[in-house]
Design an enzyme around this catalytic site. Structure first.
Site, PDB file in Angstrom:
ATOM      1  N   ARG A  10     -30.297 -35.564  -5.651  1.00 55.94           N
ATOM      2  CA  ARG A  10     -31.194 -34.718  -6.426  1.00 55.94           C
ATOM      3  C   ARG A  10     -30.520 -34.045  -7.630  1.00 55.94           C
ATOM      4  O   ARG A  10     -30.834 -32.898  -7.980  1.00 55.94           O
ATOM      5  CB  ARG A  10     -31.818 -33.647  -5.522  1.00 55.94           C
ATOM      6  CG  ARG A  10     -32.766 -34.216  -4.496  1.00 55.94           C
ATOM      7  CD  ARG A  10     -34.091 -34.673  -5.083  1.00 55.94           C
ATOM      8  NE  ARG A  10     -34.863 -35.417  -4.105  1.00 55.94           N
ATOM      9  CZ  ARG A  10     -34.834 -36.754  -4.000  1.00 55.94           C
ATOM     10  NH1 ARG A  10     -34.104 -37.496  -4.832  1.00 55.94           N
ATOM     11  NH2 ARG A  10     -35.537 -37.374  -3.089  1.00 55.94           N
ATOM     12  N   GLU A  35     -32.268 -27.166  -2.499  1.00 62.51           N
ATOM     13  CA  GLU A  35     -32.672 -28.111  -3.540  1.00 62.51           C
ATOM     14  C   GLU A  35     -33.420 -27.315  -4.621  1.00 62.51           C
ATOM     15  O   GLU A  35     -33.287 -27.576  -5.806  1.00 62.51           O
ATOM     16  CB  GLU A  35     -33.615 -29.153  -2.899  1.00 62.51           C
ATOM     17  CG  GLU A  35     -34.094 -30.210  -3.853  1.00 62.51           C
ATOM     18  CD  GLU A  35     -34.848 -31.327  -3.115  1.00 62.51           C
ATOM     19  OE1 GLU A  35     -34.458 -31.703  -1.977  1.00 62.51           O
ATOM     20  OE2 GLU A  35     -35.833 -31.818  -3.684  1.00 62.51           O
ATOM     21  N   SER A  93     -39.654 -29.427  -0.860  1.00 63.04           N
ATOM     22  CA  SER A  93     -38.563 -29.236   0.111  1.00 63.04           C
ATOM     23  C   SER A  93     -37.578 -28.204  -0.423  1.00 63.04           C
ATOM     24  O   SER A  93     -37.118 -28.317  -1.561  1.00 63.04           O
ATOM     25  CB  SER A  93     -37.820 -30.559   0.335  1.00 63.04           C
ATOM     26  OG  SER A  93     -38.682 -31.458   0.989  1.00 63.04           O
TER      27      SER A  93
HETATM   28  C1  LIG Z   1     -45.720 -29.937  -3.351  1.00 64.76           C
HETATM   29  C2  LIG Z   1     -44.404 -30.402  -3.907  1.00 64.76           C
HETATM   30  C3  LIG Z   1     -43.891 -31.633  -3.566  1.00 64.76           C
HETATM   31  C4  LIG Z   1     -42.666 -32.087  -4.085  1.00 64.76           C
HETATM   32  N1  LIG Z   1     -42.207 -33.320  -3.727  1.00 64.76           N
HETATM   33  C5  LIG Z   1     -41.050 -33.775  -4.244  1.00 64.76           C
HETATM   34  C6  LIG Z   1     -40.574 -35.077  -3.915  1.00 64.76           C
HETATM   35  O1  LIG Z   1     -41.200 -35.824  -3.183  1.00 64.76           O
HETATM   36  N2  LIG Z   1     -39.370 -35.461  -4.436  1.00 64.76           N
HETATM   37  C7  LIG Z   1     -38.658 -34.669  -5.266  1.00 64.76           C
HETATM   38  O2  LIG Z   1     -37.570 -35.086  -5.726  1.00 64.76           O
HETATM   39  N3  LIG Z   1     -39.093 -33.423  -5.610  1.00 64.76           N
HETATM   40  C8  LIG Z   1     -40.261 -32.957  -5.134  1.00 64.76           C
HETATM   41  N4  LIG Z   1     -40.703 -31.708  -5.467  1.00 64.76           N
HETATM   42  C9  LIG Z   1     -39.865 -30.833  -6.307  1.00 64.76           C
HETATM   43  C10 LIG Z   1     -40.178 -30.901  -7.830  1.00 64.76           C
HETATM   44  O3  LIG Z   1     -41.531 -31.254  -8.023  1.00 64.76           O
HETATM   45  C11 LIG Z   1     -39.304 -31.929  -8.553  1.00 64.76           C
HETATM   46  O4  LIG Z   1     -37.942 -31.610  -8.466  1.00 64.76           O
HETATM   47  C12 LIG Z   1     -39.698 -32.021 -10.038  1.00 64.76           C
HETATM   48  O5  LIG Z   1     -39.139 -33.182 -10.573  1.00 64.76           O
HETATM   49  C13 LIG Z   1     -39.263 -30.832 -10.874  1.00 64.76           C
HETATM   50  O6  LIG Z   1     -39.849 -30.981 -12.160  1.00 64.76           O
HETATM   51  P1  LIG Z   1     -40.317 -29.717 -12.993  1.00 64.76           P
HETATM   52  O7  LIG Z   1     -40.770 -30.199 -14.339  1.00 64.76           O
HETATM   53  O8  LIG Z   1     -41.276 -28.914 -12.242  1.00 64.76           O
HETATM   54  O9  LIG Z   1     -38.928 -28.964 -13.159  1.00 64.76           O
HETATM   55  P2  LIG Z   1     -38.661 -27.386 -13.054  1.00 64.76           P
HETATM   56  O10 LIG Z   1     -38.928 -26.940 -11.669  1.00 64.76           O
HETATM   57  O11 LIG Z   1     -39.350 -26.664 -14.136  1.00 64.76           O
HETATM   58  O12 LIG Z   1     -37.088 -27.355 -13.318  1.00 64.76           O
HETATM   59  C14 LIG Z   1     -36.201 -27.943 -12.407  1.00 64.76           C
HETATM   60  C15 LIG Z   1     -34.795 -27.971 -13.059  1.00 64.76           C
HETATM   61  O13 LIG Z   1     -34.822 -28.848 -14.172  1.00 64.76           O
HETATM   62  C16 LIG Z   1     -34.404 -28.156 -15.358  1.00 64.76           C
HETATM   63  N5  LIG Z   1     -35.209 -28.730 -16.459  1.00 64.76           N
HETATM   64  C17 LIG Z   1     -36.568 -28.808 -16.521  1.00 64.76           C
HETATM   65  N6  LIG Z   1     -36.929 -29.464 -17.647  1.00 64.76           N
HETATM   66  C18 LIG Z   1     -35.780 -29.786 -18.299  1.00 64.76           C
HETATM   67  C19 LIG Z   1     -35.488 -30.469 -19.520  1.00 64.76           C
HETATM   68  N7  LIG Z   1     -36.449 -30.969 -20.316  1.00 64.76           N
HETATM   69  N8  LIG Z   1     -34.185 -30.618 -19.879  1.00 64.76           N
HETATM   70  C20 LIG Z   1     -33.190 -30.126 -19.092  1.00 64.76           C
HETATM   71  N9  LIG Z   1     -33.403 -29.472 -17.937  1.00 64.76           N
HETATM   72  C21 LIG Z   1     -34.686 -29.312 -17.535  1.00 64.76           C
HETATM   73  C22 LIG Z   1     -34.665 -26.692 -15.095  1.00 64.76           C
HETATM   74  O14 LIG Z   1     -33.809 -25.869 -15.861  1.00 64.76           O
HETATM   75  C23 LIG Z   1     -34.349 -26.617 -13.593  1.00 64.76           C
HETATM   76  O15 LIG Z   1     -32.962 -26.518 -13.397  1.00 64.76           O
HETATM   77  C24 LIG Z   1     -41.932 -31.245  -4.964  1.00 64.76           C
HETATM   78  C25 LIG Z   1     -42.451 -29.992  -5.319  1.00 64.76           C
HETATM   79  C26 LIG Z   1     -43.675 -29.576  -4.806  1.00 64.76           C
HETATM   80  C27 LIG Z   1     -44.229 -28.234  -5.228  1.00 64.76           C
END
Ligand SMILES: Cc1cc2nc3c(=O)[nH]c(=O)nc-3n(C[C@H](O)[C@H](O)[C@H](O)COP(=O)(O)OP(=O)(O)OC[C@H]3O[C@@H](n4cnc5c(N)ncnc54)[C@H](O)[C@@H]3O)c2cc1C
Length: 306
Positions: A179, A299, A229
């Site tokens: 991750r 995570e 998670s």
């Molecule tokens: C219901 C649910 C189910 C989920 N299932 C999964 C799953 O199956 N598998 C999984 O891996 N994850 C899962 N997740 C976790 C999450 O959705 C993922 O990690 C997702 O990819 C995060 O994307 P985000 O845009 O929301 O990032 P954010 O939460 O906004 O940021 C996450 C990190 O990325 C950084 N970041 C964001 N955008 C950028 C950018 N453009 N450049 C540099 N850094 C950046 C932020 O600073 C932070 O450190 C789940 C979450 C929820 C709520």
């Protein structure tokens, strides 16, 4: 901290700016205190300029995407938050390039990207079904499931570094760990090219996606705000199993609760604060350590002041 009006004015030329804006509006946990300023850049060209303003005035800069992997402290975030996620006023560019790669802005939601890929008959992105948030956050987290993860389909990413300089970084598997995509700390992703397989049957892909979504609905507590998670799986173990066997299912602190359905989800069951969630994260970690001698690593990213 109040950011000087002069800086706010400079930022306003690069995107919409909101001062003292509660981040609970931008996290899937629906918690989190205010950012001194949050900026929504008009386009990718504005991103390096925001970085340079933050650097010039010595202001901390934090990038967020869909906020689906974040726990933001109730006291908020000092400095500037830059949100890179499409919304009603900013739509992502997703297109097929002449060389056959698929380009997408980092602000694209995984859902928009997947819809685009499937409609064009490109396969390989189906693992994104049901994962919230945007591509930038997905890439940095190397998000995925047992069906696949970002590194499997990424060719390269466009990066803005902490000095505001831009470059393209080729991605290979050696840059990833669990991750995590190691593209260098402080680097911001603005876009990416994806290597997807052509000629997939659209109906088959849609059927597979429906199955994935149905399975997720069965296993995940999607009726409550969460960040998915909470803990990474320690080598050779499943976090949900350790938490379950430690007897923590349904444990509550304030409005936060260890989900009955999936014990690696801590849900915002009833107006939780970020502090409630953090306290429960700490309790789970401590209890699992006492019982099994295993330290769970989060995570979910905890940012800001608690
Ligand atoms: C219901 C649910 C189910 C989920 N299932 C999964 C799953 O199956 N598998 C999984 O891996 N994850 C899962 N997740 C976790 C999450 O959705 C993922 O990690 C997702 O990819 C995060 O994307 P985000 O845009 O929301 O990032 P954010 O939460 O906004 O940021 C996450 C990190 O990325 C950084 N970041 C964001 N955008 C950028 C950018 N453009 N450049 C540099 N850094 C950046 C932020 O600073 C932070 O450190 C789940 C979450 C929820 C709520």
């Amino acid at each position: 901290m109040r950011i000087s009006p002069y800086i706010i004015e400079a930022l306003s030329e690069l995107g919409q700016v909101k001062e003292s804006e509660p981040l609970m509006h931008y996290t899937t946990y629906r918690t989190g205190g205010p950012a001194d300023a949050i900026v929504f850049p008009w386009n990718n060209g504005c991103v390096p300029k925001v970085v340079r303003i933050a650097a010039e005035y010595g202001l901390p800069l934090m990038v967020i995407g869909g906020g689906s992997n974040l726990l933001v402290g109730d006291k908020g975030i000092t400095g500037i938050v830059m949100r890179l996620c499409e919304d009603d006023s900013r739509r992502a560019d997703i297109s097929v390039l002449e060389d056959g790669y698929v380009y997408a802005d980092a602000i694209a939601s995984k859902q928009s990207f997947l819809d685009f890929a499937v409609s064009a008959g490109f396969g390989g992105a189906e693992f994104m079904a049901g994962i919230p948030g945007c591509l930038g956050g997905g890439i940095i987290m190397n998000a995925g499931t047992s069906e696949g993860m970002f590194v499997d389909i990424l060719k390269d990413v466009d990066i803005v570094d902490y000095a505001g300089d831009e470059r393209t970084q080729v991605i290979d598997k050696a840059m990833t760990s669990y991750r995590t995509m190691n593209i260098g700390s402080g680097n911001i992703i603005t876009g990416a090219r994806f290597r997807l397989a052509r000629g997939y049957d659209i109906t088959d892909m849609r059927r597979r996606i429906d199955e994935i979504l149905a399975d997720r609905r069965k296993k995940h507590p999607l009726d409550f705000p969460s960040a998915g998670s909470v803990f990474k799986n320690p080598e050779g173990y499943s976090s949900w199993k350790l938490i379950d066997e430690a007897g923590l299912k349904g444990t509550r602190i304030g409005g936060a609760c260890v989900s009955d359905l999936h014990t690696n989800f801590i849900i915002n069951a009833d107006n939780a604060t970020s502090q409630d969630i953090k306290n429960l994260v700490d309790l789970v970690r401590e209890t699992v350590y006492k019982k099994f001698g295993i330290t769970l690593e989060t995570e979910v990213k905890m940012i800001g002041t608690f």
